[in-house]
Design a protein around this motif. Structure first.
Motif, PDB file in Angstrom:
ATOM      1  N   LYS A 233       0.828  -1.211   0.000  1.00  0.00           N
ATOM      2  CA  LYS A 233       0.000   0.000   0.000  1.00  0.00           C
ATOM      3  C   LYS A 233       0.867   1.269   0.000  1.00  0.00           C
ATOM      4  O   LYS A 233       1.900   1.316   0.674  1.00  0.00           O
ATOM      5  N   GLU A 234       0.444   2.268  -0.737  1.00  0.00           N
ATOM      6  CA  GLU A 234       1.170   3.535  -0.762  1.00  0.00           C
ATOM      7  C   GLU A 234       0.725   4.372   0.434  1.00  0.00           C
ATOM      8  O   GLU A 234      -0.356   4.963   0.427  1.00  0.00           O
ATOM      9  N   GLU A 235       1.536   4.368   1.465  1.00  0.00           N
ATOM     10  CA  GLU A 235       1.190   5.078   2.705  1.00  0.00           C
ATOM     11  C   GLU A 235       2.435   5.128   3.580  1.00  0.00           C
ATOM     12  O   GLU A 235       3.109   4.103   3.736  1.00  0.00           O
ATOM     13  N   GLY A 236       2.751   6.279   4.152  1.00  0.00           N
ATOM     14  CA  GLY A 236       3.943   6.400   4.999  1.00  0.00           C
ATOM     15  C   GLY A 236       5.190   5.969   4.240  1.00  0.00           C
ATOM     16  O   GLY A 236       5.454   6.454   3.146  1.00  0.00           O
ATOM     17  N   ASP A 237       5.956   5.005   4.818  1.00  0.00           N
ATOM     18  CA  ASP A 237       7.191   4.552   4.149  1.00  0.00           C
ATOM     19  C   ASP A 237       6.926   3.400   3.169  1.00  0.00           C
ATOM     20  O   ASP A 237       7.853   2.769   2.681  1.00  0.00           O
ATOM     21  N   ARG A 238       5.667   3.108   2.926  1.00  0.00           N
ATOM     22  CA  ARG A 238       5.323   2.047   1.976  1.00  0.00           C
ATOM     23  C   ARG A 238       4.954   2.643   0.612  1.00  0.00           C
ATOM     24  O   ARG A 238       4.667   3.827   0.554  1.00  0.00           O
ATOM     25  N   PRO A 239       4.963   1.854  -0.446  1.00  0.00           N
ATOM     26  CA  PRO A 239       5.112   0.406  -0.500  1.00  0.00           C
ATOM     27  C   PRO A 239       6.544  -0.042  -0.203  1.00  0.00           C
ATOM     28  O   PRO A 239       7.500   0.660  -0.499  1.00  0.00           O
ATOM     29  N   TYR A 240       6.634  -1.263   0.380  1.00  0.00           N
ATOM     30  CA  TYR A 240       7.942  -1.864   0.617  1.00  0.00           C
ATOM     31  C   TYR A 240       8.463  -2.498  -0.676  1.00  0.00           C
ATOM     32  O   TYR A 240       7.734  -2.654  -1.651  1.00  0.00           O
ATOM     33  N   THR A 241       9.721  -2.915  -0.602  1.00  0.00           N
ATOM     34  CA  THR A 241      10.336  -3.611  -1.730  1.00  0.00           C
ATOM     35  C   THR A 241      10.195  -5.116  -1.545  1.00  0.00           C
ATOM     36  O   THR A 241      10.372  -5.617  -0.428  1.00  0.00           O
ATOM     37  N   SER A 242       9.892  -5.825  -2.614  1.00  0.00           N
ATOM     38  CA  SER A 242       9.804  -7.280  -2.544  1.00  0.00           C
ATOM     39  C   SER A 242      11.138  -7.888  -2.995  1.00  0.00           C
ATOM     40  O   SER A 242      11.644  -7.534  -4.066  1.00  0.00           O
ATOM     41  N   ARG A 243      11.718  -8.740  -2.155  1.00  0.00           N
ATOM     42  CA  ARG A 243      12.964  -9.429  -2.506  1.00  0.00           C
ATOM     43  C   ARG A 243      12.863 -10.868  -2.046  1.00  0.00           C
ATOM     44  O   ARG A 243      12.707 -11.120  -0.852  1.00  0.00           O
ATOM     45  N   TYR A 244      12.931 -11.825  -2.957  1.00  0.00           N
ATOM     46  CA  TYR A 244      12.838 -13.229  -2.565  1.00  0.00           C
ATOM     47  C   TYR A 244      13.818 -14.045  -3.394  1.00  0.00           C
ATOM     48  O   TYR A 244      13.637 -14.221  -4.593  1.00  0.00           O
ATOM     49  N   ILE A 245      14.860 -14.531  -2.718  1.00  0.00           N
ATOM     50  CA  ILE A 245      15.874 -15.326  -3.405  1.00  0.00           C
ATOM     51  C   ILE A 245      15.428 -16.782  -3.483  1.00  0.00           C
ATOM     52  O   ILE A 245      15.722 -17.493  -4.426  1.00  0.00           O
ATOM     53  N   GLY A 246      14.685 -17.217  -2.449  1.00  0.00           N
ATOM     54  CA  GLY A 246      14.290 -18.621  -2.395  1.00  0.00           C
ATOM     55  C   GLY A 246      15.384 -19.460  -1.777  1.00  0.00           C
ATOM     56  O   GLY A 246      15.476 -20.665  -1.979  1.00  0.00           O
ATOM     57  N   SER A 247      16.241 -18.785  -1.010  1.00  0.00           N
ATOM     58  CA  SER A 247      17.324 -19.439  -0.294  1.00  0.00           C
ATOM     59  C   SER A 247      17.296 -18.783   1.091  1.00  0.00           C
ATOM     60  O   SER A 247      17.696 -17.632   1.239  1.00  0.00           O
ATOM     61  N   LEU A 248      16.724 -19.497   2.065  1.00  0.00           N
ATOM     62  CA  LEU A 248      16.430 -18.891   3.369  1.00  0.00           C
ATOM     63  C   LEU A 248      17.614 -18.136   3.960  1.00  0.00           C
ATOM     64  O   LEU A 248      17.480 -17.008   4.430  1.00  0.00           O
ATOM     65  N   VAL A 249      18.789 -18.771   3.925  1.00  0.00           N
ATOM     66  CA  VAL A 249      19.963 -18.158   4.546  1.00  0.00           C
ATOM     67  C   VAL A 249      20.258 -16.795   3.910  1.00  0.00           C
ATOM     68  O   VAL A 249      20.521 -15.815   4.606  1.00  0.00           O
ATOM     69  N   SER A 250      20.178 -16.736   2.588  1.00  0.00           N
ATOM     70  CA  SER A 250      20.493 -15.480   1.892  1.00  0.00           C
ATOM     71  C   SER A 250      19.421 -14.427   2.143  1.00  0.00           C
ATOM     72  O   SER A 250      19.742 -13.252   2.347  1.00  0.00           O
ATOM     73  N   ASP A 251      18.165 -14.839   2.104  1.00  0.00           N
ATOM     74  CA  ASP A 251      17.084 -13.876   2.362  1.00  0.00           C
ATOM     75  C   ASP A 251      17.188 -13.331   3.786  1.00  0.00           C
ATOM     76  O   ASP A 251      17.029 -12.138   4.027  1.00  0.00           O
ATOM     77  N   PHE A 252      17.476 -14.212   4.734  1.00  0.00           N
ATOM     78  CA  PHE A 252      17.610 -13.815   6.137  1.00  0.00           C
ATOM     79  C   PHE A 252      18.798 -12.866   6.312  1.00  0.00           C
ATOM     80  O   PHE A 252      18.700 -11.828   6.964  1.00  0.00           O
TER      81      PHE A 252
END
Ligand code: AHM
Ligand code: MG
Length: 334
Positions: A233-252
């Motif tokens: 949603k466009e509000e305050g500091d949003r929208p956020y960025t979507s980032r998904y590597i699909g590799s838990l360790v790297s995403d974390f």
């Protein structure tokens, strides 16, 4: 106070005395993991040469079978841990049952349990995307002098005494906690030495990244759908960025440095979620809490869950504290 050129070896020795029941065994154990990490790193780095040195299942030039990297990583970690007089039991995401390890005097004198995901995100190897190793360490709860039992492995995450991960990325890093903050070490490949590069790692209190496999959106619980809409949603500091590597360790790892939330919820197709409580979620939750972040199943802290089986799966919400709390608010409503 540590300088940035402190090596992991020096750091382990320096910290040994500050560890509550230190007899040097935990230090030896972290050292064993450090060694196995270097071996696996070497193999992971060769993955792109598969057309030259052969595919899994092929016979290589020395007449040996080429192994799949996740199988190889599993063997390397288990071998390295077994060869030390420290570990009484190992459970691995790659093994159906736990492994009981006897001490050399045959009297079951070793104290520590290790749970490990030897190569997480291994579907990313073929495409040169980062993968990781995740480990978790407990003291046994059954008496010394007897073989380990399932009870030793089914301890809640709160009882962990150490946990960490290795990310085989643009550089290879080992990040771990023994319950006194989180420190990250980067491997200098020319020297084969890990150096303290990220002392006292902390999640920013909030962030602008959300990491979730949105392809599964239609299968998600309403609370997760609503949280994703909130992120967009466009509000305050949003929208956020979507980032998904699909590799838990790297995403974390990215989210811990930049601020963000990782979500693997349950869905109508994966009714308990996908990630494993003992090999993936508990160690990441311990690191997250030690780094001032938060980890939950949407309703309660991951580390408060009492495990009932070795390969149990749980929904996982993990990252910057305020973002996880916000997601929990959405889960409560629906
Ligand atoms: P794995 O243990 O089989 O490698 O699966 C765990 C991995 C995580 O690293 C990653 O975050 C997740 O599975 C990705 O799953 P999906 O492809 O369903 O989004
Ligand atoms: Mg895994």
């Amino acid at each position: 106070m540590f300088h940035k050129n402190t090596t992991l070896g020096e750091f382990i020795i320096e910290n040994q005395s500050s560890f509550p029941y230190s007899s040097g065994e935990l230090s030896k154990l972290i050292n064993a993991i450090r060694l196995a990490a270097k071996v696996v790193n070497h193999e992971v780095n060769k993955a792109g040469l598969v057309d030259i040195i052969g595919n899994a299942g092929d016979i290589n030039i020395q007449g040996e079978d080429q192994q799949k990297l996740d199988v190889l990583a599993n063997e390397k970690f288990i071998q390295t841990l077994k060869n030390r007089e420290i570990v009484c039991g190992i459970a691995s995401e790659e093994e159906d049952h736990f492994i009981s390890v006897n001490s050399s005097d045959n009297k079951h004198q070793n104290k520590y349990i290790v749970l490990i995901d030897p190569l997480d995100g291994s579907s990313n190897i073929d495409v040169n995307v980062s993968v990781g190793t995740i480990f978790s360490i407990y003291r046994r709860v059954t008496p010394l002098g007897t073989p380990v039992t399932m009870e030793d492995f089914l301890q809640p995450g709160r009882d962990q005494i150490a946990a960490g991960y290795i990310v085989y990325g643009t550089s290879t890093m080992l990040v771990y906690t023994t319950g006194d903050g989180v420190n990250g070490f980067t491997l200098n490949p020319a020297l084969g030495t890990f150096y303290l590069s990220h002392p006292n790692m902390e999640f920013p209190e909030t962030g602008k990244i959300y990491s979730v496999n949105e392809g599964n959106y239609v299968h998600f619980p309403q609370g997760v759908k609503d949280y994703i809409k909130y992120c967009q949603k466009e509000e305050g500091d949003r929208p956020y960025t979507s980032r998904y590597i699909g590799s838990l360790v790297s995403d974390f790892h990215r989210n811990m440095i930049k601020g963000g939330i990782y979500i693997y919820p349950k869905s109508s197709v994966a009714t308990e979620g996908k990630l494993r409580l003992l090999y993936e979620c508990n160690p990441m939750a311990f690191i997250a809490e030690q780094a001032k972040g938060k980890a939950s199943n949407g309703f309660k802290a991951i580390m408060d869950i009492v495990p009932t089986e070795l390969h149990q799966r749980v929904p996982f919400f993990c990252g910057s504290r305020r973002m996880v709390e916000k997601a929990e608010e959405f889960m409560k409503v629906k």
